[in-house]
Design a protein around this motif. Sequence first.
Motif, PDB file in Angstrom:
ATOM      1  N   UNK A 102       0.818  -1.204   0.000  1.00 45.80           N
ATOM      2  CA  UNK A 102       0.000   0.000   0.000  1.00 45.80           C
ATOM      3  C   UNK A 102       0.857   1.262   0.000  1.00 45.80           C
ATOM      4  N   UNK A 103       1.986   1.201   0.701  1.00 50.17           N
ATOM      5  CA  UNK A 103       2.849   2.381   0.822  1.00 50.17           C
ATOM      6  C   UNK A 103       3.548   2.701  -0.496  1.00 50.17           C
ATOM      7  N   UNK A 104       3.987   1.663  -1.224  1.00 52.98           N
ATOM      8  CA  UNK A 104       4.815   1.866  -2.404  1.00 52.98           C
ATOM      9  C   UNK A 104       4.091   1.730  -3.734  1.00 52.98           C
ATOM     10  N   UNK A 105       2.853   1.259  -3.713  1.00 52.93           N
ATOM     11  CA  UNK A 105       2.145   1.059  -4.972  1.00 52.93           C
ATOM     12  C   UNK A 105       0.710   1.555  -4.873  1.00 52.93           C
ATOM     13  N   UNK A 106       0.023   1.468  -6.020  1.00 55.55           N
ATOM     14  CA  UNK A 106      -1.407   1.764  -6.080  1.00 55.55           C
ATOM     15  C   UNK A 106      -2.244   0.494  -6.117  1.00 55.55           C
ATOM     16  N   UNK A 107      -1.620  -0.648  -5.884  1.00 51.24           N
ATOM     17  CA  UNK A 107      -2.332  -1.916  -5.899  1.00 51.24           C
ATOM     18  C   UNK A 107      -3.348  -1.919  -4.755  1.00 51.24           C
ATOM     19  N   UNK A 108      -4.614  -2.201  -5.040  1.00 57.94           N
ATOM     20  CA  UNK A 108      -5.642  -2.182  -3.979  1.00 57.94           C
ATOM     21  C   UNK A 108      -5.332  -3.177  -2.863  1.00 57.94           C
ATOM     22  N   UNK A 109      -5.560  -2.739  -1.637  1.00 53.48           N
ATOM     23  CA  UNK A 109      -5.366  -3.590  -0.470  1.00 53.48           C
ATOM     24  C   UNK A 109      -6.664  -3.638   0.337  1.00 53.48           C
ATOM     25  N   UNK A 139      27.103   9.114  -0.151  1.00 54.17           N
ATOM     26  CA  UNK A 139      28.133  10.078   0.222  1.00 54.17           C
ATOM     27  C   UNK A 139      27.671  11.504  -0.054  1.00 54.17           C
ATOM     28  N   UNK A 140      26.991  11.693  -1.172  1.00 54.33           N
ATOM     29  CA  UNK A 140      26.479  13.012  -1.536  1.00 54.33           C
ATOM     30  C   UNK A 140      25.397  13.471  -0.545  1.00 54.33           C
ATOM     31  N   UNK A 141      24.538  12.544  -0.165  1.00 51.61           N
ATOM     32  CA  UNK A 141      23.477  12.884   0.786  1.00 51.61           C
ATOM     33  C   UNK A 141      24.058  13.237   2.158  1.00 51.61           C
ATOM     34  N   UNK A 142      25.098  12.516   2.564  1.00 53.39           N
ATOM     35  CA  UNK A 142      25.731  12.819   3.847  1.00 53.39           C
ATOM     36  C   UNK A 142      26.399  14.190   3.811  1.00 53.39           C
ATOM     37  N   UNK A 143      27.020  14.512   2.705  1.00 57.55           N
ATOM     38  CA  UNK A 143      27.719  15.788   2.585  1.00 57.55           C
ATOM     39  C   UNK A 143      26.757  16.961   2.673  1.00 57.55           C
ATOM     40  N   UNK A 144      25.629  16.879   1.964  1.00 57.57           N
ATOM     41  CA  UNK A 144      24.731  18.018   1.856  1.00 57.57           C
ATOM     42  C   UNK A 144      23.581  17.996   2.855  1.00 57.57           C
ATOM     43  N   UNK A 145      23.182  16.800   3.286  1.00 57.24           N
ATOM     44  CA  UNK A 145      22.018  16.705   4.166  1.00 57.24           C
ATOM     45  C   UNK A 145      22.327  16.110   5.537  1.00 57.24           C
ATOM     46  N   UNK A 146      23.432  15.384   5.623  1.00 58.98           N
ATOM     47  CA  UNK A 146      23.743  14.708   6.869  1.00 58.98           C
ATOM     48  C   UNK A 146      22.977  13.415   7.037  1.00 58.98           C
ATOM     49  N   UNK A 147      22.359  12.938   5.968  1.00 58.69           N
ATOM     50  CA  UNK A 147      21.580  11.715   6.025  1.00 58.69           C
ATOM     51  C   UNK A 147      20.688  11.590   4.804  1.00 58.69           C
ATOM     52  N   UNK A 148      19.522  11.000   4.974  1.00 60.06           N
ATOM     53  CA  UNK A 148      18.639  10.773   3.831  1.00 60.06           C
ATOM     54  C   UNK A 148      17.215  11.161   4.174  1.00 60.06           C
ATOM     55  N   UNK A 149      16.405  11.266   3.128  1.00 65.98           N
ATOM     56  CA  UNK A 149      14.955  11.434   3.255  1.00 65.98           C
ATOM     57  C   UNK A 149      14.294  10.374   2.369  1.00 65.98           C
ATOM     58  N   UNK A 150      12.983  10.338   2.359  1.00 64.02           N
ATOM     59  CA  UNK A 150      12.281   9.412   1.471  1.00 64.02           C
ATOM     60  C   UNK A 150      12.613   9.679   0.013  1.00 64.02           C
ATOM     61  N   UNK A 151      12.768  10.947  -0.342  1.00 64.44           N
ATOM     62  CA  UNK A 151      13.141  11.287  -1.716  1.00 64.44           C
ATOM     63  C   UNK A 151      14.508  10.721  -2.078  1.00 64.44           C
ATOM     64  N   UNK A 152      15.423  10.731  -1.127  1.00 65.90           N
ATOM     65  CA  UNK A 152      16.767  10.197  -1.376  1.00 65.90           C
ATOM     66  C   UNK A 152      16.710   8.697  -1.668  1.00 65.90           C
ATOM     67  N   UNK A 153      15.859   7.987  -0.935  1.00 64.41           N
ATOM     68  CA  UNK A 153      15.698   6.553  -1.183  1.00 64.41           C
ATOM     69  C   UNK A 153      15.106   6.315  -2.570  1.00 64.41           C
ATOM     70  N   UNK A 154      14.139   7.160  -2.969  1.00 64.91           N
ATOM     71  CA  UNK A 154      13.559   7.040  -4.301  1.00 64.91           C
ATOM     72  C   UNK A 154      14.571   7.300  -5.394  1.00 64.91           C
ATOM     73  N   UNK A 193       8.918   6.714  -6.971  1.00 67.92           N
ATOM     74  CA  UNK A 193      10.371   6.841  -6.958  1.00 67.92           C
ATOM     75  C   UNK A 193      10.853   7.893  -7.961  1.00 67.92           C
ATOM     76  N   UNK A 194      10.163   7.994  -9.090  1.00 71.82           N
ATOM     77  CA  UNK A 194      10.513   9.029 -10.065  1.00 71.82           C
ATOM     78  C   UNK A 194      10.347  10.426  -9.461  1.00 71.82           C
ATOM     79  N   UNK A 195       9.303  10.595  -8.687  1.00 69.90           N
ATOM     80  CA  UNK A 195       9.080  11.873  -8.010  1.00 69.90           C
ATOM     81  C   UNK A 195      10.217  12.172  -7.038  1.00 69.90           C
ATOM     82  N   UNK A 196      10.653  11.147  -6.300  1.00 66.09           N
ATOM     83  CA  UNK A 196      11.771  11.335  -5.377  1.00 66.09           C
ATOM     84  C   UNK A 196      13.047  11.700  -6.099  1.00 66.09           C
TER      85      UNK A 196
END
Length: 254
Positions: free
Chosen positions: A14-21, A218-233, A82-85
Amino acid sequence: MLKKELHIFLTAIMFFTRIPCPNWVDHNPDYLSKSSKYFSLVGIIVGSIGALAFYGSLYLLPLEIAILLSMAATIYTTGAFHEDGFADVCDGLGGGWTKEKILSIMKDSRLGTYGAVGLILILTIKFFALKSSPNSLIPILLISGHSLSRFMATTLIYTHPYVRDDINSKAKPAAKSINIKMIIISGLFGIAPLFLFFSPWVFISIIPVYFAKMYLGKKFMKWLGGHTGDCAGATQQLCEVVFYLSILIIWKYI
């Protein structure tokens, strides 16, 4: 226990798709925090939908259109999650020079120049990488690419701290509660489709895919200090494309 695991798995669906649950599945933080182990399995399902779209289209339409329809099927299935992220990360890192500014840009729902260019490039590369592959391998590529890339995104969540403090973020529970057992389970699902190639050489592709994840981390750590959901996408999208390109190179030289 079985019903609970099913609930956790359907939470990931449900979180990652539009497949009905079923109606009894919701964004319960407790189940969402445990759903990370199924991210790669969700990738197998999404990739399989793309593979079915490709197979069905190829009997009636030219190869190029069949590939585009397979890509459209996976994007529709995930709601371009993920494309949006990926686009948000391109906009944020392209237009921001401080952590606060980058996070602000990434949270903005509007698509900027960097995001638009990034999306065009990565989708174009994805299309031509699939088009350059043997027709019989494309379905396997789609399944493997979606599963392995989601495993890499899961490892990013594990190795990098979550940096957003937004209490309303739906991704926060999944980002903060992952453990090594979940990583192992996700890894099994992520790597399993590679056996469909019936060639040990394809496992070499894990190396460049992992380096792509490390580069972004490495890029995310340099600029953000970590990640967000967009970074994972963004990690999922880049790793998927790197996987397709790696298989092309392996097939050409080995």
